[in-house]
Design a protein around this motif. Sequence first.
Motif, PDB file in Angstrom:
ATOM      1  N   SER A 158      -6.703  -0.542  -0.452  1.00 16.98           N
ATOM      2  CA  SER A 158      -7.629  -0.883   0.630  1.00 16.98           C
ATOM      3  C   SER A 158      -6.897  -1.408   1.859  1.00 16.98           C
ATOM      4  N   ASP A 159      -7.663  -1.645   2.947  1.00 16.63           N
ATOM      5  CA  ASP A 159      -7.082  -2.209   4.170  1.00 16.63           C
ATOM      6  C   ASP A 159      -6.708  -3.667   3.954  1.00 16.63           C
ATOM      7  N   ARG A 197       0.830  -1.206   0.000  1.00 14.06           N
ATOM      8  CA  ARG A 197       0.000   0.000   0.000  1.00 14.06           C
ATOM      9  C   ARG A 197       0.867   1.260   0.000  1.00 14.06           C
TER      10      ARG A 197
END
Length: 267
Positions: free
Chosen positions: A50-51, A43
Motif C-alpha cells: 500500500s501507499d 514496497r
Amino acid sequence: VPLKDIKPFAIEKIKKNVLGAGKAPRTLQYIFATIRQAWNHARRDGLVSSDSPTKNVKVPKIDNRRVRFMNHKEAKNLLTALKDADRRTHDMALLSIQTGLRFGEVASLKWSNIDTGNGIISIMNPKGGRGRAAFMTAQIKAMFEAMTRKGPDDFVFNKDGGGLLKEAPKVFAEVVAGLELNKGITDRRQRVTFHTLRHTFASWHAMAGTDIYTLKELLGHSVIAVTERYSHLSPGALQNATRTLERAIESAGQENTDGGQVVELRK
C-alpha cells in the motif's frame, strides 16, 4: 510496530508529539520524508503493497523562502567591505549578485565554463538539473580577465588548500555582521546570507521591468511558479506594456496619416 501494520493514526500521533514539543514544521517534514523513504524501499522489496501511511496526514505548510534583498547602497557597502577583507569572497559575491548564480553554481565553476570572448558562463549540473548559460556584465568580464587562468578542469574559486568549496567563506558572514546588515533581525528569511545575493539579482531585475519568463530563464528555475515570487516587485509592468501598445498605435496612426492611407481595423 511492524512496518506493514503502521497506520495513519500512528503518524498522526507522531505529528502531535513533534509539534507539541515545540519542534518546527520543517522538522516534521523531515520525519515524514524519512518514513516515506523507508516505506517506499520496503514496497520495492515486496514487503508492503500500500501507499505510505504519511500520504493521508497533512503537514502544516511553511514558507521558508528568503524575502530579503539588498538595496544598491547596501550591496555597494557589502562588496567594498568584502574587497578589503578577502578578494576571493568579493569576486564570488560580485558574480552572484550580477548573474544570479547560486553559491553551489559559483563554487563548482571550472575555467572550461568561462568564455570571456562571448561573455558566457556555462552552468553545468545545476540544482534544477538542466544546464544553462549565464551572461557576464562588463564588470564580471573584466574580473575574469584580470584573474590568473588555470587549467580547464581547475575550479575558478578554490577553498583554502584547493578543492571544492562546500559553503561560503566565513569572512562573508563576518563582513555582514560588521556592517550590521542583520542587526535586530530574528526572522531567518530576512537575514542577509550569500543566497541573498541571488535574490537581490532577481529583485533588481523585476523592479527594472524584466518580464517574469525571461527572469525564469536567467535564474534557471524549472517552473514559473518559483519565479512568480518576484512579480509583486514589478507593479508597473502591466502599465508599461499598455504604454508600449499605445506608442505602437500612435506610431502606426502617424504613418497612415503621413502616407495618406486609411486603415480599417477589424476584430
